[in-house]
Write an enzyme that holds these catalytic residues in place. Structure first.
Site, PDB file in Angstrom:
ATOM      1  N   GLU A 172       0.841  -1.198   0.000  1.00 59.55           N
ATOM      2  CA  GLU A 172       0.000   0.000   0.000  1.00 59.55           C
ATOM      3  C   GLU A 172       0.874   1.245   0.000  1.00 59.55           C
ATOM      4  O   GLU A 172       2.103   1.168   0.083  1.00 59.55           O
ATOM      5  CB  GLU A 172      -0.962  -0.011   1.194  1.00 59.55           C
TER       6      GLU A 172
ATOM      7  N   HIS B 147      -8.536  10.504   2.414  1.00 60.34           N
ATOM      8  CA  HIS B 147      -8.165   9.353   1.598  1.00 60.34           C
ATOM      9  C   HIS B 147      -8.347   9.710   0.129  1.00 60.34           C
ATOM     10  O   HIS B 147      -9.357  10.317  -0.247  1.00 60.34           O
ATOM     11  CB  HIS B 147      -9.042   8.151   1.961  1.00 60.34           C
TER      12      HIS B 147
ATOM     13  N   ARG C 258      -0.648   9.441   1.451  1.00 53.17           N
ATOM     14  CA  ARG C 258      -2.025   9.817   1.155  1.00 53.17           C
ATOM     15  C   ARG C 258      -2.225  11.325   1.027  1.00 53.17           C
ATOM     16  O   ARG C 258      -3.017  11.775   0.199  1.00 53.17           O
ATOM     17  CB  ARG C 258      -2.958   9.268   2.248  1.00 53.17           C
TER      18      ARG C 258
ATOM     19  N   ARG D  48      -1.077   9.582   8.635  1.00 54.70           N
ATOM     20  CA  ARG D  48      -0.988   8.159   8.988  1.00 54.70           C
ATOM     21  C   ARG D  48      -0.537   7.305   7.807  1.00 54.70           C
ATOM     22  O   ARG D  48      -1.043   7.459   6.699  1.00 54.70           O
ATOM     23  CB  ARG D  48      -2.338   7.651   9.498  1.00 54.70           C
TER      24      ARG D  48
ATOM     25  N   HIS E  95     -11.127  10.871   6.002  1.00 54.78           N
ATOM     26  CA  HIS E  95     -10.888   9.470   6.327  1.00 54.78           C
ATOM     27  C   HIS E  95     -10.475   9.232   7.771  1.00 54.78           C
ATOM     28  O   HIS E  95     -11.075   8.407   8.453  1.00 54.78           O
ATOM     29  CB  HIS E  95      -9.805   8.924   5.392  1.00 54.78           C
TER      30      HIS E  95
END
Length: 522
Positions: free
Chosen positions: A126, A240, A285, A378, A343
């Site tokens: 990811e 997100h 992100r 994050r 998000h």
């Protein structure tokens, strides 16, 4: 009209056991409860059902250094880089070293993660990870699988209070001693405990375009603010990059793991949006969200091109079902219409490595808490891992702290704080209640507290909020809908004030370039 508050005696066998109230039924709260249930009387309070939480919606998986070629040190470096090195290093070290221990504990208890044909754990890749390290369960339905498994480990002695909203923390002599709740009947009740744990999630529904469950409305943060509990890093809200977007509305998350499997972000002409950016489609992100927002601001449509993803429907069962439910012709076009949306909250109630807050007797874990582990942004799939690690560490600490106390019986707890309860039972009614409509608040937040910000917008937003009574209203006197709006207003003000205190762009907090002259005039 004065509303009385009923003192509620919680039944117990063995009243000398420490009593712990856990607010929230997601992975963090439930995992902590499994670690306490053998030695404490645990009461789980949730405003929805056991199935309603962000944990249940989490698609991506759990980032954990279990692959033989991986290490906690590599995971730590990726976490720090994604967080713009605003992270608390001790918290990151705790996450990446204790994380494998907790995941192995789940596996030993019977949790089934996806595996390769050879039987090894299957690791996904990811954004901002430099190697595949994300474990999954049921493909893209990891959150539901893990949370349901953990809930299945809860003993029958756990007392559940579902459809029950905590409206205030009870305090006496600078210690949290319980909560005031409202159930489906509307009756206010007091629940007392030796320890209270907030595991309520974030504030995603402050925005009208969000991945969050409908129950996630900043309640834990607002409870802390009203009790003067310290918050930190509230400027950092993660957006997100890929939410399913149809006719300007959000219809759920499109997991980042799809990009890890080979999908790329394109516009309506097929132009690669992230081609010239370091790490391209798997950049952190905040970076991806800003590029997509800038692209859309120029009038472009944005899509996830899945042509390079092998066996898409088999690997991403949940996303496939959602696309079919909304009649997205992805099989023909190989495109999924997406846009960024709210998000995750990196900031929150300030907590130490054991989950203790600035108010003795109160712990905070999961997304509602901020021990510095996520920094300014994050890292993908660190949230479920943090639920496990923070839940386990808080349970360890609660056992240590409460076992030093002589756990009182329900009767002498309630008898000892009768005066304290009268203070807010007599709270004056604010007439009329002056709050914004939820849709108006969400629009204002999206416009002014979004992916990019300006000083002018933030000051204007705070002036707009100042016309309402959110910070003076007694939550006991509000309807459920009014309380949600008041809580979100308090959270919104905290975000705006924290953002104004940030002199530079950092992670998820980003000053718009045109704001340079404006900031000088502010």
């Amino acid at each position: 009209m004065k509303q009385t508050i009923k003192k509620m005696s919680v039944s117990t066998s063995g009243s000398r056991r420490p009593r712990v109230i856990v607010v929230g039924a997601g992975l963090a709260g439930c995992y902590l409860a499994t670690r306490l249930q053998d030695c404490c009387q645990v009461i789980l309070v949730t405003k929805g059902t056991q199935q309603e939480s962000n944990s249940m919606l989490a698609q991506g998986g759990i980032a954990v250094a279990l692959d033989p070629g991986d290490s906690p040190q590599q995971h730590e470096q990726d976490t720090l880089a994604a967080g713009d090195h605003h992270n608390r290093k001790a918290a990151v070290a705790q996450l990446v070293t204790n994380g494998p221990v907790e995941v192995r504990r789940l596996i030993e208890a019977g949790m089934q993660f996806d595996r390769t044909a050879a039987g090894a754990l299957a690791f996904g890749l990811e954004g901002a990870h430099h190697r595949p390290r994300v474990v999954h369960a049921d493909g893209d339905q990891t959150g539901a699988a893990v949370t349901s498994f953990v809930q299945g480990q809860l003993a029958k002695t756990i007392q559940w209070h579902c459809q029950t909203t905590v409206v205030r923390l009870l305090t006496k002599q600078n210690r949290c001693i319980g909560v005031v709740v409202r159930g489906t009947s509307g009756q206010l009740q007091e629940l007392f405990a030796d320890a209270v744990v907030l595991a309520t999630g974030g504030l995603g529904n402050l925005y009208d375009f969000t991945t969050n469950d409908g129950t996630v409305t900043g309640d834990g943060l607002a409870l802390a603010l009203r009790a003067k509990v310290e918050l930190t890093d509230m400027a950092f809200v993660q957006f997100h990059p890929t939410l399913l977007s149809l006719q300007g509305k959000c219809y759920g998350l499109v997991t980042e793991a799809i990009r890890g499997a080979g999908a790329v972000l394109v516009d309506e002409q097929g132009t690669r949006i992230m081609a010239q950016v370091p790490q391209q489609d798997l950049a952190p992100r905040d970076v991806v969200a800003r590029h997509l927002a800038a692209w859309r601001a120029k009038g472009h449509q944005t899509y996830l091109d899945i042509r390079a993803v092998p066996d898409f429907e088999q690997h991403f069962i949940g996303v496939t079902a959602n696309l079919d439910a909304h009649q997205v012709p992805f099989r023909q076009t190989k495109l999924i219409p997406i846009q960024p949306g709210a998000h995750f909250m990196m900031g929150g109630i300030k907590a130490d490595l054991m989950g203790q807050t600035s108010l003795p007797g109160l712990w905070a874990i999961g997304e509602v808490a901020c021990n510095g582990v996520h920094g300014a942004n994050r890292l993908a799939s660190n949230s479920l891992l943090d639920c496990l690690v923070s839940g386990a560490k808080a349970a360890e600490n609660i056992i240590e702290v409460t076992c030093q106390l002589t756990s009182p019986t329900t009767e002498n707890v309630t008898g000892s704080i009768g005066v304290a309860t009268a203070d807010f039972a007599e709270a004056p009614q604010t007439e009329p209640v002056k709050l914004p409509e939820l849709a108006a608040l969400q629009h204002q937040a999206w416009t002014n507290l979004g992916i990019e910000r300006t000083h002018h917008q933030l000051h204007g937003f705070l002036r707009w909020l100042a016309q309402f009574d959110a910070d003076t209203l007694a939550p006991e006197k509000l309807t459920a809908d009014q309380n949600v709006i008041a809580n979100l207003c308090l959270c919104a003000a905290a975000i705006a004030q924290a953002a104004l205190a940030q002199s530079k762009s950092l992670g998820a907090h980003h000053w718009r370039e045109v704001d340079k002259n404006e900031s000088c005039a502010s």
